[in-house]
Design a protein around this motif. Structure first.
Motif, PDB file in Angstrom:
ATOM      1  N   PRO A 197       0.728  -1.938  -0.206  1.00 57.05           N
ATOM      2  CA  PRO A 197       0.018   0.124   0.087  1.00 57.05           C
ATOM      3  C   PRO A 197       1.076   1.430   0.255  1.00 57.05           C
ATOM      4  O   PRO A 197       0.445   2.357  -0.276  1.00 57.05           O
ATOM      5  CB  PRO A 197      -1.074   0.419   1.381  1.00 57.05           C
ATOM      6  N   HIS A 198       2.077   1.270  -0.030  1.00 52.58           N
ATOM      7  CA  HIS A 198       2.744   2.144   0.500  1.00 52.58           C
ATOM      8  C   HIS A 198       4.030   2.647  -0.973  1.00 52.58           C
ATOM      9  O   HIS A 198       4.576   3.609  -0.678  1.00 52.58           O
ATOM     10  CB  HIS A 198       3.517   2.637   1.433  1.00 52.58           C
ATOM     11  N   LEU A 199       3.423   1.594  -2.244  1.00 55.33           N
ATOM     12  CA  LEU A 199       4.738   1.799  -3.107  1.00 55.33           C
ATOM     13  C   LEU A 199       4.034   2.798  -4.063  1.00 55.33           C
ATOM     14  O   LEU A 199       2.651   3.100  -4.073  1.00 55.33           O
ATOM     15  CB  LEU A 199       5.384   0.621  -3.596  1.00 55.33           C
ATOM     16  N   PRO A 200       4.890   3.491  -4.507  1.00 52.11           N
ATOM     17  CA  PRO A 200       4.461   4.769  -5.400  1.00 52.11           C
ATOM     18  C   PRO A 200       3.566   4.107  -6.280  1.00 52.11           C
ATOM     19  O   PRO A 200       2.364   4.951  -6.461  1.00 52.11           O
ATOM     20  CB  PRO A 200       5.659   5.005  -6.061  1.00 52.11           C
ATOM     21  N   PHE A 211       9.258   7.561   1.381  1.00 45.48           N
ATOM     22  CA  PHE A 211      10.240   6.836   1.675  1.00 45.48           C
ATOM     23  C   PHE A 211      10.817   6.123   3.358  1.00 45.48           C
ATOM     24  O   PHE A 211      10.398   5.715   4.084  1.00 45.48           O
ATOM     25  CB  PHE A 211      11.721   7.011   1.205  1.00 45.48           C
ATOM     26  N   SER A 212      10.069   7.437   4.158  1.00 47.55           N
ATOM     27  CA  SER A 212      10.114   6.816   6.005  1.00 47.55           C
ATOM     28  C   SER A 212       8.887   6.053   6.269  1.00 47.55           C
ATOM     29  O   SER A 212       8.684   4.949   6.659  1.00 47.55           O
ATOM     30  CB  SER A 212      10.294   8.597   6.683  1.00 47.55           C
ATOM     31  N   ARG A 213       7.811   6.678   5.803  1.00 43.51           N
ATOM     32  CA  ARG A 213       6.547   5.609   5.730  1.00 43.51           C
ATOM     33  C   ARG A 213       6.530   4.051   5.329  1.00 43.51           C
ATOM     34  O   ARG A 213       6.344   3.014   6.134  1.00 43.51           O
ATOM     35  CB  ARG A 213       5.754   6.270   5.408  1.00 43.51           C
ATOM     36  N   LEU A 216       9.124   2.275   7.637  1.00 46.15           N
ATOM     37  CA  LEU A 216       8.216   2.233   8.601  1.00 46.15           C
ATOM     38  C   LEU A 216       7.794   0.688   8.623  1.00 46.15           C
ATOM     39  O   LEU A 216       7.824  -0.144   9.670  1.00 46.15           O
ATOM     40  CB  LEU A 216       7.671   3.243   9.137  1.00 46.15           C
ATOM     41  N   HIS A 217       6.540   0.830   7.977  1.00 44.70           N
ATOM     42  CA  HIS A 217       5.757  -0.398   7.769  1.00 44.70           C
ATOM     43  C   HIS A 217       6.487  -1.212   7.330  1.00 44.70           C
ATOM     44  O   HIS A 217       5.793  -2.796   7.827  1.00 44.70           O
ATOM     45  CB  HIS A 217       3.993  -0.350   6.716  1.00 44.70           C
ATOM     46  N   ILE A 218       8.089  -1.855   6.877  1.00 46.29           N
ATOM     47  CA  ILE A 218       8.603  -2.852   6.281  1.00 46.29           C
ATOM     48  C   ILE A 218       9.056  -3.224   6.930  1.00 46.29           C
ATOM     49  O   ILE A 218      10.240  -4.265   8.170  1.00 46.29           O
ATOM     50  CB  ILE A 218       8.913  -2.646   5.166  1.00 46.29           C
ATOM     51  N   LEU A 219       9.086  -2.463   8.905  1.00 45.57           N
ATOM     52  CA  LEU A 219      10.389  -2.599   9.548  1.00 45.57           C
ATOM     53  C   LEU A 219      10.808  -4.110  10.385  1.00 45.57           C
ATOM     54  O   LEU A 219      11.005  -4.856  10.411  1.00 45.57           O
ATOM     55  CB  LEU A 219      10.465  -1.631  10.543  1.00 45.57           C
TER      56      LEU A 219
END
Length: 317
Positions: A197-200, A211-213, A216-219
């Motif tokens: 959901p956070h890929l471009p 990129f920071s989000r 954070l989600h794949i951490l």
């Protein structure tokens, strides 16, 4: 008017007898002691004589080094601490102690790894729920069931990882390719559902890519991948440890005319063996004493105690 009888005059015999009594009395008395020099000394002389006598006694006492040979309380504390440090160092070299330390550290590492894995999978629960809900309204059945996607995948993954970790701590690594593929399947699904959901190209129109989000989600999935990859390697390294037992059993030499094996490492081992046998015969030691018991009773080092134990109880062929 009364009259008194006249006192008879002493006879020459009475006078002689009285003089003899006086002479005997005077001869029985001890002669008078001559006056001591101290009685004739002045007070100043007496004080000076006492000071000189005291100085001579102090000189003789100060020349005696016996008090210097006694340990003070501070010296005793330091000697006790040094002895304790030496015993702890010697105990740390014992194979059984090293095996216990390795087992304890292995349990700590496995526990920390499993807790970290559980937290990492829990961290990714929100990201997986957002992916699985697919825009369903909050409170709807689809939105609620989306919260169960990550937990049941995490539980299945923890079953596999937990089994591999437990068997690895028991010296039986479980490296079946099917289990490895199952682990990577669950981890890949978790990583993909958190990142997608956070890929471009997956962002809603008008929303900028961050990129920071994404990081954070794949951490959580990244930490889970790291734990699952590193844990089998760590457990395999612990399983390969021998804790020095092979070194302790080497170096045995056998006497030509003796039945018991005797090590050449300690020069006092033969004498210690004879003492141990005498103590066993007298009942002060059991028939098969341990190395720790021999060390305490014989007052020797742990290495010599092990040598004596092995000499008294030779390994059966």
């Amino acid at each position: 008017m009364s009259t008194t009888s006249p006192i008879p005059e002493p006879t020459p015999e009475d006078i002689s007898r009285g003089l003899a009594e006086i002479e005997r009395h005077l001869s029985a008395q001890p002669p008078p002691a001559p006056p001591s020099p101290a009685d004739r000394d002045t007070k100043r002389v007496q004080r000076l004589r006492a000071e000189v006598t005291e100085a001579r006694l102090l000189r003789d006492l100060q020349a005696d080094e016996t008090p210097l040979m006694l340990d003070t309380a501070k010296v005793r504390r330091h000697r006790k601490a040094a002895h304790e440090a030496a015993r702890l160092h010697e105990l740390a070299q014992d194979p059984a102690m090293r095996a216990w330390q390795a087992a304890r550290m292995r349990r700590v590492l496995v526990t920390a790894a499993m807790v970290s894995l559980a937290l990492a999978l829990g961290w990714s629960t929100a990201g997986v729920q957002s992916f699985a809900a697919a825009g369903a309204p909050a409170g709807s059945p689809g939105w609620l069931f989306a919260w169960l996607v990550e937990p049941f995948m995490s539980l299945a993954l923890l079953v596999v990882v937990g089994a591999r970790a437990y068997l690895g701590t028991r010296g039986t690594p479980l490296n079946d390719p099917k289990l490895v593929r199952i682990e990577w399947l669950f981890l890949g699904l978790t990583l993909g559902m958190n990142a997608w959901p956070h890929l471009p190209w997956a962002l809603p129109a008008g929303e900028d890519f961050s990129f920071s989000r994404l990081v954070l989600h794949i951490l959580g999935p990244v930490v889970a991948v790291a734990v699952v990859t590193a844990l089998p390697i760590i457990l395999a390294a612990f399983t390969a440890l021998d804790h020095g037992r092979g070194e302790r059993l080497t170096g045995l030499t056998y006497g030509a005319n003796t039945h018991d094996p005797v090590r050449t490492a300690g020069p006092n081992v033969p004498a210690l063996i004879e003492r141990a046998r005498a103590l066993i015969a007298s009942g002060d030691l059991p028939a098969a004493p341990s190395a720790y018991r021999l060390q305490r009773v014989l007052g020797c080092g742990m290495n010599d105690a092990r040598d004596v134990r092995d000499a008294l109880n030779p390994p059966t062929k």
